[in-house]
Design an enzyme around this catalytic site. Structure first.
Site, mmCIF file in Angstrom:
data_model
loop_
_atom_site.group_PDB
_atom_site.id
_atom_site.type_symbol
_atom_site.label_atom_id
_atom_site.label_comp_id
_atom_site.label_asym_id
_atom_site.label_seq_id
_atom_site.Cartn_x
_atom_site.Cartn_y
_atom_site.Cartn_z
ATOM 1 C CG ASP A 57 -51.151 1.270 10.979
ATOM 2 O OD1 ASP A 57 -50.330 2.638 10.477
ATOM 3 O OD2 ASP A 57 -51.293 0.922 11.553
ATOM 4 N N GLY A 90 -53.896 2.237 4.905
ATOM 5 C CA GLY A 90 -52.650 1.879 3.286
ATOM 6 C C GLY A 90 -53.377 3.715 3.132
ATOM 7 C CG HIS A 94 -48.330 7.994 6.184
ATOM 8 N ND1 HIS A 94 -49.251 8.788 6.454
ATOM 9 C CD2 HIS A 94 -49.118 7.401 7.115
ATOM 10 C CE1 HIS A 94 -49.772 9.431 6.737
ATOM 11 N NE2 HIS A 94 -49.904 7.939 7.930
HETATM 12 P P1 GDP Z 1 -50.934 3.712 6.909
HETATM 13 O O1 GDP Z 1 -50.820 4.181 8.237
HETATM 14 O O2 GDP Z 1 -52.906 3.998 6.433
HETATM 15 O O3 GDP Z 1 -50.507 4.811 5.530
HETATM 16 O O4 GDP Z 1 -51.030 2.375 6.279
HETATM 17 P P2 GDP Z 1 -49.611 1.289 6.323
HETATM 18 O O5 GDP Z 1 -48.904 2.047 5.667
HETATM 19 O O6 GDP Z 1 -49.111 1.727 7.539
HETATM 20 O O7 GDP Z 1 -49.620 0.495 6.559
HETATM 21 C C1 GDP Z 1 -50.523 -0.070 5.357
HETATM 22 C C2 GDP Z 1 -49.904 -1.900 4.604
HETATM 23 O O8 GDP Z 1 -50.618 -2.439 3.895
HETATM 24 C C3 GDP Z 1 -48.061 -1.329 4.189
HETATM 25 O O9 GDP Z 1 -47.164 -2.043 4.602
HETATM 26 C C4 GDP Z 1 -49.147 -1.349 2.874
HETATM 27 O O10 GDP Z 1 -47.794 -1.355 2.060
HETATM 28 C C5 GDP Z 1 -49.432 -2.353 2.958
HETATM 29 N N1 GDP Z 1 -51.137 -1.930 1.602
HETATM 30 C C6 GDP Z 1 -51.517 -1.648 1.780
HETATM 31 N N2 GDP Z 1 -52.479 -1.367 0.410
HETATM 32 C C7 GDP Z 1 -52.240 -3.003 0.524
HETATM 33 C C8 GDP Z 1 -53.114 -4.082 0.131
HETATM 34 O O11 GDP Z 1 -53.922 -3.612 -0.723
HETATM 35 N N3 GDP Z 1 -53.444 -5.557 -0.065
HETATM 36 C C9 GDP Z 1 -51.587 -6.091 0.611
HETATM 37 N N4 GDP Z 1 -51.118 -7.213 0.692
HETATM 38 N N5 GDP Z 1 -50.802 -4.921 1.024
HETATM 39 C C10 GDP Z 1 -51.883 -3.584 1.086
HETATM 40 P P1 IMO Z 2 -50.924 6.181 10.823
HETATM 41 O O1 IMO Z 2 -50.583 7.990 10.415
HETATM 42 C C1 IMO Z 2 -52.189 3.659 14.475
HETATM 43 C C2 IMO Z 2 -51.997 4.651 18.100
HETATM 44 C C3 IMO Z 2 -51.038 4.537 19.308
HETATM 45 C C4 IMO Z 2 -51.053 4.336 20.267
HETATM 46 C C5 IMO Z 2 -52.249 5.925 20.483
HETATM 47 C C6 IMO Z 2 -51.691 7.407 21.007
HETATM 48 O O2 IMO Z 2 -49.567 5.555 10.608
HETATM 49 O O3 IMO Z 2 -51.944 5.940 10.575
HETATM 50 P P2 IMO Z 2 -49.578 8.421 20.177
HETATM 51 O O4 IMO Z 2 -47.402 8.317 20.147
HETATM 52 O O5 IMO Z 2 -49.780 8.948 18.572
HETATM 53 O O6 IMO Z 2 -49.223 9.121 21.397
HETATM 54 O O7 IMO Z 2 -50.043 7.041 20.566
HETATM 55 O O8 IMO Z 2 -52.479 5.790 19.233
HETATM 56 N N1 IMO Z 2 -51.387 6.147 16.842
HETATM 57 C C7 IMO Z 2 -51.972 4.764 16.042
HETATM 58 N N2 IMO Z 2 -52.301 3.377 15.653
HETATM 59 N N3 IMO Z 2 -51.489 3.827 13.087
HETATM 60 C C8 IMO Z 2 -51.054 5.166 13.314
HETATM 61 O O9 IMO Z 2 -50.555 6.420 12.298
HETATM 62 C C9 IMO Z 2 -51.119 5.663 14.911
HETATM 63 N N4 IMO Z 2 -50.721 6.956 15.108
HETATM 64 C C10 IMO Z 2 -51.081 6.596 16.861
HETATM 65 O O10 IMO Z 2 -50.432 3.537 18.786
HETATM 66 O O11 IMO Z 2 -52.108 4.068 21.034
HETATM 67 MG MG MG Z 3 -49.135 3.463 9.056
#
Ligand code: GDP
Ligand code: IMO
Ligand code: MG
Length: 431
Positions: free
Chosen positions: A18, A20, A46
């Site tokens: 997570d 970004g 994502h």
């Molecule tokens: P990923 O799994 O790595 O793709 O990340 P996620 O999408 O799960 O979580 C990142 C969150 O942060 C999302 O809600 C994005 O829209 C948000 N995001 C990404 N970059 C920024 C930033 O620079 N500032 C803020 N405030 N939000 C961001």
């Molecule tokens: P992105 O791609 C954050 C974490 C789960 C749990 C552990 C195992 O959005 O960054 P699973 O269901 O994979 O067997 O769970 O891994 N986990 C993540 N945490 N972002 C993710 O993906 C994750 N994918 C799995 O929360 O702790």
């Molecule tokens: Mg994510």
């Protein structure tokens, strides 16, 4: 692609997910030809913000929002067809074009079956507080069957209906015994499972391809490829905080097996690093702030899971963990995200080392018992106020924010080339 990067690029997480990745993959694919997912499944989430539209992808590569991009789901992914078609239908309804013209799926990809999701759920429930805190998307059990071999189903198997019927009957019978013995669960009828997956197989057929061959052809033709990481290095089954990890090699080290390309395929390794730390689910987290600092970060950063909506655990930036993530993946560039979230704090802290049994510890150790015992050593920097969102150049950021970024860069050991100050495509500063 931005002028920043020539050649092919891997985009991977440097923390616990997570960071970004979705936003930065989207940013970097402006002139990419191919985007490929190589690990994980619908446990990933994502987020991409394009103007007023917000999209969350779980299985589809983020290149799906760029009309010129061919998107591939590689063999290293575990594919839940139900989740895939839900995602495709949702995006089609929003006007995103998805067809075999821009999406192909490897015939070698493993399929998540209903019993995988049921087992994930049952194991987590039975474990109670000792569970991993999985997303319950069936990820671990599907990868376990992949290694087990005789109880696995791949996308190619969906294309052979008679054999699929026998296979599903045999595996379901086997699983029913296991579920009855371990969880006292009633048996599952294999017939409706077969019918559902046969229909999935028919719908998926036009998308099925040899994605490794497509990538190798793309390499020969000089096309630009982005390898979209899911999760992050600290969730990698070999190199993360085992057993609190996911079940794939989701670090950059898993790209070659997960996509089916040779190591020479990649020139740039872009690590995505958020300006603080978060983690979802269980496991050690040395810099966690279960207090008003953590709450401040969670609310300002909207740190709630994209897939499960669980509140994310939040804490200070951990340079020990990130240095390891940079080293082990050969990171050449860093994109720093979510800097705006820290705005308004009087001070910001950075963990520069750990203390363990009275000794200073500078290098990360992916062993949960050690990590549970370490104490972070913090460095304190001044905070900053005022919105960052109007900045169009790095130099326009408050000088304390610039100082924080420069210190993170020194500690991480790779150049920070992008600084993200908001969720939108446009809120990205190039350094
Ligand atoms: P990923 O799994 O790595 O793709 O990340 P996620 O999408 O799960 O979580 C990142 C969150 O942060 C999302 O809600 C994005 O829209 C948000 N995001 C990404 N970059 C920024 C930033 O620079 N500032 C803020 N405030 N939000 C961001
Ligand atoms: P992105 O791609 C954050 C974490 C789960 C749990 C552990 C195992 O959005 O960054 P699973 O269901 O994979 O067997 O769970 O891994 N986990 C993540 N945490 N972002 C993710 O993906 C994750 N994918 C799995 O929360 O702790
Ligand atoms: Mg994510």
């Amino acid at each position: 692609m931005t002028p920043l990067l020539q050649g092919n690029t891997a985009v991977v997480g440097l923390q616990w997910g997570d960071e970004g990745k979705g936003k930065i993959v989207d940013f970097l694919t402006e002139s990419a030809d191919v985007v490929v997912r190589y690990c994980g499944g619908a446990n990933a989430g994502h987020t991409v913000r394009i103007g007023p539209n917000k999209y969350s992808t779980h299985l589809l590569p983020v290149g799906i929002f760029r009309p010129q991009v061919m998107n591939l789901i590689g063999n290293g992914v575990v594919l839940d067809p139900e989740a895939l078609f839900r995602e495709i239908d949702e995006f089609l309804a929003k006007g995103v074009a998805i067809s075999p013209a821009n999406l192909r799926i490897s015939y070698k990809t493993h399929v998540v079956m209903p019993w995988h999701k049921a087992e994930d759920e049952a194991r987590e429930s039975a474990a109670g507080a000792a569970g991993i805190g999985t997303t319950k998307r069936g990820i671990g059990p599907t990868y376990a069957d992949k290694m087990q071999r005789t109880t696995a189903i791949r996308v190619a198997d969906l294309q052979h209906e008679d054999k699929l019927r026998e296979r599903i009957q045999r595996i379901a019978t086997d699983r029913n015994k296991m579920f009855a013995a371990l969880y006292d669960a009633p048996p599952v009828d294999w017939r409706p499972v077969f019918e559902t997956y046969r229909d999935f197989g028919r719908r998926i057929a036009p998308f099925v391809d040899d994605t490794s061959k497509l990538l190798i052809d793309a390499l020969r033709d000089g096309k630009r490829i982005v390898f979209e990481g899911a999760h992050a290095v600290l969730l990698d089954v070999d190199h993360g905080t085992y057993p609190y990890v996911t079940s794939s090699n989701c670090s950059a080290l898993g790209i070659f097996t997960g996509a089916g390309v040779p190591p020479q395929a990649i020139q740039n390794y872009v690590g995505i690093m958020k300006s603080y730390s978060t983690r979802v689910g269980g496991g050690p987290f040395p810099t966690e702030q279960p207090n008003n600092i953590g709450d401040y970060i969670r609310e300002r950063g909207n740190e709630y899971g994209t897939t499960t909506r669980r509140p994310r655990r939040c804490g200070w930036f951990d340079a020990v963990a990130v240095r390891y993530a940079v080293d082990i993946q050969g990171i050449t560039h860093i994109a720093l995200t979510l800097l705006d979230v820290l705005t308004g704090l009087d001070q910001v802290q950075i963990c520069t080392a750990y203390k363990h049994n009275g000794q200073r510890m500078d290098y990360f150790r992916a062993d949960m018992d050690t990590l549970a015992e370490v104490e972070p050593v913090y460095e304190t920097l001044p905070g900053w106020r005022g919105s960052l969102s109007n900045a169009r150049r790095f130099e326009e950021l408050p000088k304390e924010a610039q100082q924080y970024v420069k210190r993170l860069e020194q500690l991480a050991g790779a150049p920070i080339k992008l600084v993200s100050i908001g969720p939108d495509r446009a809120a990205t500063l190039i350094r």
